[in-house]
Design an enzyme around this catalytic site. Structure first.
Site, short mmCIF file in Angstrom:
data_model
loop_
_atom_site.label_atom_id
_atom_site.label_comp_id
_atom_site.label_asym_id
_atom_site.label_seq_id
_atom_site.Cartn_x
_atom_site.Cartn_y
_atom_site.Cartn_z
N GLY A 473 0.82 -1.21 0.00
CA GLY A 473 0.00 0.00 0.00
C GLY A 473 0.85 1.25 0.00
N GLU A 709 8.07 5.42 7.79
CA GLU A 709 7.70 5.41 9.21
C GLU A 709 7.88 6.76 9.89
OE1 GLU A 709 8.97 1.26 10.86
OE2 GLU A 709 9.81 1.55 8.89
MO1 MOS Z 1 8.28 -1.62 9.64
S1 MOS Z 1 7.59 -1.70 11.57
O1 MOS Z 1 9.93 -1.69 9.76
O2 MOS Z 1 7.55 -2.86 8.78
#
Ligand code: MOS
Length: 743
Positions: A473, A709
């Site tokens: 995604g 992230e």
């Molecule tokens: Mo991410 S928590 O490194 O998939």
């Protein structure tokens, strides 16, 4: 000449197939003669299965088999040294031991899903129960085991000359702020429930598994180890993956149970976890208690930084949570630094990495106390961060590969209108709403792993870009198409991207925010290699119009070869040579000397406005601006989407998400989507994201660094800091629900 799509606002190449429902996720894959598996899970946290009565289930309509410890799937232990047992250190159904509440203890396979589910309800299990370790507090402090260098170090102490201890450095500081933070259990809640369809070949020597994964390569390797097969005998396909957030970095028991049952029955088997099962059979973000202490001068300049943690680690294995690593040890300049991260073994379901696994909890603590320094020193929170700006890594002393965090603060403050903030809590109101503003820094490692990618040029002037990574995604499929089109100088629609299959060139695990930064340089190298090979063929092949020419005279641009007054597309040249296609595969990696020289991190600044109801305590996030520095952006639309998603994770972490443990049973009590609260549209304001898109000169071709992230790191702290500014109430225990803000 086509305009390069690089860095522009590009719609997902797979967007239409997703919104029209054409996209096939794992369980959608059609297989003839498929049987349906349903998992039965334990209802105690620790003990042994005394008796499991399966007679009624076996006799139920449509049932093909019931597998359990009495009729197990015949798994043999993985080879020594396999990573397969790191996540869960046992094989399912092989013994009678219950290790956590919600563990798979039986699998019913039937002709239909409903028959399997109904038969599963007829199984009666009795247990010999033992007493589980369930309380993080009761079993703290934990221990700090040695960790592999790729994960650790878990403990670090850096002291200025003449300083005896971190406690002495704190005691000598003008201002000391400290608090103990609690991060509760959190879940990834990916939209697609974990599922697998397994199909063996006739001889039952090779298996293909369709399952959502963040890495088809890793999934294939883990399955091969668990099934005692050579890697080549396992193929994992995850063309579409409905969300990961860390929960699909490794495989869980769904894929091995489906593969095991399919082997035993000689029929393909489909196993879909129920939503409730996903909460326990799939690793969660473990709970952490952690204490941060900051010492600063009266001017708000840090003198000492200390971070101690105790994190849940299940007896079955899981993710070692290191909340200080890559946040507290990397963000601010300090002469004295101490981190000590410990693990507490509990009889809980497995833990696993979840979006900013270490960094999101760590940054909530650090950035909350940086705000407290600003309050105590009477200095603006942005100014406090500028006074402690790190030009080199506080832990290693290495330079950052590229860092434009000052620009993030400056641009973010301007876009958000930070200058309107009043430092005094409760000084802005609107009717019954208290309005506050807060900010925080985001930081995330800029990882890059060695990966392969291939570029295939075809005689119809199209190209195929392939790599065995996954698009859960994030937009990876579109990213590789964009880079292929950019490098070959051809329109995006002429590029077919391929990923999500372990048989493709060994690609990146879509984790650690590293898939784009790892994959892009390999696609660039493969495209360059393909162009070089074309030019070589042009002068060496007898059928080429340039045969025998000096290679320097034949150039490539925008999909065409030119030289000596003649030009033709690469497809025309390939056709002239009688070739359908030309394939080049390349691996790239960061050079060891580059790794030795630089710290790679991405950065960002969050600015947030909240409104807190003065009577009910209800907190609402009303505005949000995030500015990020993550190297060059490949697709501005998808990159912004990643940051928006990360900020929404921050809203969940700050205000909503927890899964309380029922201490009598070890059951995570909110393991369903009615009780486990995640942000919905009504909880999310417009999120303003600005991408600096400054290429990182050291990370590799095109200069793209990790981004996925980053938005999830620090965003919860910005919300908590805004709540403090609105109300004067500081909370260290997440989530900050309305009861905690009652006057
Ligand atoms: Mo991410 S928590 O490194 O998939």
């Amino acid at each position: 000449m086509p305009v390069s799509p690089l860095g522009r606002e590009i719609d997902r190449v797979d967007g239409r197939s997703k919104v029209t429902g054409v996209a096939q996720y794992a369980a959608d894959h059609p297989v003839t003669d498929v049987a349906y598996a349903y998992v039965v899970t334990s209802t105690i946290a620790k003990g042994r299965i005394a008796r499991m009565d399966t007679a009624a289930a076996v006799a139920a309509p449509g049932v093909l088999a019931v597998f359990n410890p009495d009729r197990n799937l015949g798994f043999r232990p993985p080879p020594a040294g396999s990573q397969a047992l790191t996540v869960e250190n046992y094989l399912p159904l092989q013994d009678r031991e219950v290790r956590y509440y919600g563990q798979a203890i039986a699998v019913v396979v039937a002709e239909t899903f409903e028959q399997a589910r109904d038969a599963a309800a007829l199984i009666a299990t009795t247990y010999e129960t033992a007493s589980p370790r369930l309380s993080l507090e009761a079993h703290s402090p934990g221990v700090t085991p040695p960790l592999p260098p790729t994960v650790g170090p878990a403990a670090v102490t850096v002291l200025a000359p003449g300083v005896d201890s971190i406690d002495a450095a704190l005691a000598a500081s003008d201002l000391v702020v400290q608090a103990t933070f609690h991060q509760p259990v959190q879940h990834h809640v990916a939209m697609e429930p974990h599922a697998a369809v397994a199909q063996w070949n006739e001889a039952r020597t090779e298996v293909t598994v369709w399952t959502g994964s963040q890495s088809p390569m890793v999934a294939a390797q883990l399955l091969a180890d668990r099934l005692n097969l050579p890697l080549q005998a396992v193929r994992v396909i995850c063309t579409y993956t409905g969300g990961g957030f860390g929960s699909r970095v490794w495989t869980w028991n769904d894929s091995i149970l489906a593969a095991g049952a399919a082997y035993q029955l000689g029929r393909p088997v489909k196993l879909v976890m129920t939503r409730e099962q996903v909460f326990t059979m799939v690793g969660h973000r473990g709970q952490i208690n952690h204490t941060v202490r900051l010492g600063a001068s009266r001017a708000g300049v840090l003198q000492a930084v200390s971070h101690d943690s105790d994190a849940e680690v299940p007896a079955v294995g899981g993710w070692p949570m290191l909340p200080a690593t890559d946040t507290t040890d990397s963000l601010y300049k300090t002469p004295n630094l101490h981190i000590r991260q410990r693990f507490v073994t509990l009889d809980m379901p497995p833990t696993w990495a979840m979006r900013g696994p270490n960094e999101a909890p760590g940054a909530f603590a650090l950035e909350t106390l940086m705000d407290e320094i600003a309050v105590r020193a009477g200095i603006d929170p942005v100014e406090v961060r500028l006074r402690n700006y790190a030009d080199v890594s506080p832990r290693t002393g290495k330079a950052f590969s590229s860092k434009h965090l000052r620009d993030c603060y400056r641009i973010g403050a301007r876009r958000f209108g930070w200058s309107a903030r009043r430092a005094e809590p409760r000084s802005r109101t609107d009717g019954q709403w208290l309005i506050g503003m807060g900010m925080a820094t985001a930081i995330y490692p800029g990882n890059r792993m060695p990966v392969n990618a291939s570029v295939e040029l075809r005689d119809d002037d199209t190209a195929i870009v392939s790599t065995a990574t996954s698009d859960m995604g994030t937009g990876a499929l579109t990213v590789i198409a964009i880079v292929g089109a950019d490098q070959l100088g051809i329109p995006l629609r002429k590029v077919t991207p391929r990923l999500g299959d372990s048989k493709l060139p060994p690609g990146a695990t879509a984790a650690g925010s590293a898939a784009t930064s790892s994959t892009v340089p390999s696609v660039v190298a493969a495209a360059e290699g393909a162009i070089a090979e074309l030019r070589r063929l042009a002068v060496t092949e007898p059928a080429s119009p340039w045969h025998g020419a000096d290679p320097a005279y034949v150039t490539y641009a925008d999909g065409r070869l030119s030289g000596a007054g003649r030009t033709m597309t690469f497809g025309r040249l390939l056709a002239a040579l009688g070739r359908k296609s030309l394939l080049v595969d390349r691996q790239t990696a960061l050079a060891p000397e580059t790794i030795a020289q630089y710290e790679f991190h991405s950065f960002g600044a969050h600015f947030c406005e909240v409104r807190v109801n003065r009577f009910t305590g209800e907190p609402r996030v009303s505005r949000f601006t995030t500015v990020v520095d993550a190297g060059r952006v490949v697709n501005a639309q998808a990159a912004r989407g990643q940051i928006v998603g990360g900020v929404i994770f921050g809203i969940g972490q700050a205000l909503l998400e927890k899964n309380p443990l029922e201490t009598a049973t070890g059951r995570l009590a909110a393991s369903n989507m009615a009780d486990y609260m995640v942000p919905v549209n009504a909880d999310v304001p417009d999120i303003d994201v600005h991408l600096l898109s400054e290429p990182d000169p050291n990370v590799g071709a095109l200069g793209t660094r990790g981004l996925g992230e980053l938005g999830a790191v620090g965003s919860a702290a910005a919300i908590g800091n805004a709540i403090y500014n609105a109300t004067g109430i500081r909370r260290y225990d997440l989530p900050i629900t309305l009861d905690k803000l009652l006057p």
